[in-house]
Enzyme design. Structure first.
Site, PDB file in Angstrom:
ATOM      1  N   LYS A 285      57.455  88.805 105.973  1.00  0.00           N
ATOM      2  CA  LYS A 285      56.120  88.249 105.733  1.00  0.00           C
ATOM      3  C   LYS A 285      55.048  89.285 106.062  1.00  0.00           C
ATOM      4  CE  LYS A 285      57.884  83.621 106.501  1.00  0.00           C
ATOM      5  NZ  LYS A 285      58.012  82.414 107.353  1.00  0.00           N
TER       6      LYS A 285
ATOM      7  N   GLN B  62      56.631  80.297 113.067  1.00  0.00           N
ATOM      8  CA  GLN B  62      57.958  80.419 112.453  1.00  0.00           C
ATOM      9  C   GLN B  62      58.896  79.376 113.067  1.00  0.00           C
ATOM     10  OE1 GLN B  62      58.843  82.627 109.904  1.00  0.00           O
ATOM     11  NE2 GLN B  62      60.725  81.458 109.889  1.00  0.00           N
TER      12      GLN B  62
ATOM     13  N   ASP C 244      51.896  77.008 105.521  1.00  0.00           N
ATOM     14  CA  ASP C 244      53.273  76.524 105.341  1.00  0.00           C
ATOM     15  C   ASP C 244      53.305  75.095 104.797  1.00  0.00           C
ATOM     16  OD1 ASP C 244      55.105  78.528 105.864  1.00  0.00           O
ATOM     17  OD2 ASP C 244      55.238  78.118 108.015  1.00  0.00           O
TER      18      ASP C 244
END
Ligand code: NAD
Length: 300
Positions: A53, A97, A120
């Site tokens: 990322k 994450q 997300d």
């Protein structure tokens, strides 16, 4: 033989589009978009995802901050850091994450990220909007799959789609995107969509997968889908990522959930693993970060 859908090439196109748009903003004198990524603990898979990322941020011109917290970090500390970043004018996109360590409640973490920065799409506000056909942040993997279909000219309207897997971050949102009404803001696929899961009896699974014009597999079982389970010409999207031992070399390698060799003889289109959905997921996250920067989604 199936046409192989090149995830690396599609991801590059997507990242180049994001990059060009950011260059435009910077040329106008605006600061570039910023993504903050929080990682708790040192899980090797999480570390690899975060690295990818950050790399994609560099490529597209998104500035990024990676914060790695020790595995024993308290929930209270993590939540206060999320609040600080949610409140910061310097941060456009913010993600933690997953998975987080067991002593931390994942749902609380997802809901702590401000919905306008929730690239997300894991905050319940975004999930609720999404499920009501409103514009929202959609998790990068399912959104990326729709992007592959669109860019490869694979029609979903009125087709039969089968999704194997019903997880909240992958299978469920993907089934939403495939089946919902395309006239609304989520620009969904209007496919007749079947969801199969852990309790679909194995002999039934094949009956369903055989009906698919589009078959998406997000399970985590290598070789689950074999050639006898698919219809001639089907478009197969393999989301699975499994680490297995290569019989020939004895080394570890990545494979999907689909028996690529067998199924690619019958399918019309197929994504490889690696080099399929994985890179597109990362590119989609960059796109979501740009969307957050542009404040294209409103949360009143
Ligand atoms: P998960 O473990 O949360 O969900 C797995 C799903 O598979 C469950 O809904 C379960 O009901 C279903 N399932 C289990 N056995 C089944 C069977 N025999 N037949 C049909 N369905 C069955 O996993 P997840 O987070 O949804 O991820 C799925 C896979 O996709 C994993 O391999 C993961 O590593 C991979 N993944 C890849 C990306 C990417 O960017 N390519 C992103 C996320 C996840």
């Amino acid at each position: 033989a199936a046409k192989i859908l090149d995830g690396v090439a599609i991801a590059k196109d997507m990242k180049d589009e994001v990059k060009a748009e950011i260059e435009g903003f910077v040329a106008e004198g605006r600061r570039p978009p910023n993504l903050c990524v929080i990682q708790v603990g040192e899980d090797p898979a999480s570390k690899a995802y975060v690295t990818n990322k950050i790399k994609a941020c560099k490529y597209t011109g998104i500035t990024s901050e990676k914060i790695v917290l020790p595995v024993e970090t308290t929930e209270e500390h993590l939540l206060s850091l999320i609040k600080e970043k949610s409140d910061s004018d310097e941060v456009d996109g913010l993600l933690v994450q997953l998975p987080v360590p067991k002593h931390i409640t994942e749902r609380k973490v997802c809901n702590a990220v401000h919905p306008s920065k929730d690239v997300d799409g894991f905050n319940i506000i975004n999930i609720g909007k999404f499920c009501s056909d409103q514009k929202s942040f959609v998790p990068a993997t399912p959104a990326g799959v729709m992007e592959i279909l669109r860019r490869s000219g694979i029609e979903t309207f009125g087709k039969n789609a089968v999704v194997c897997g019903r997880s909240k971050n992958v299978g469920m949102p993907l089934a939403m995107l495939l089946h919902a009404d395309g006239v609304y803001e989520t620009k969904a696929g209007d496919a007749t969509t079947t969801i199969c899961h852990r309790y679909t009896p194995p002999e039934q699974l094949k009956l369903f997968t055989k009906t698919a014009d589009i078959l998406v597999v997000a399970v985590g079982i290598p070789g689950l889908i074999t050639a006898d389970m698919v219809k001639e010409g089907v478009a197969v999207i393999d989301i699975g990522i499994n680490r297995v031992k290569d019989e020939k070399t004895g080394k570890m390698k990545l494979v999907g959930d689909v028996d690529f060799e067998g199924v690619s003889k019958v399918a019309g289109h197929i994504t490889p693993v690696p080099g399929g959905v994985g890179p597109i997921t990362v590119a989609m996250l960059m796109k979501n970060t740009l969307t957050a920067y542009k404040k294209e989604i409103t949360f009143e």
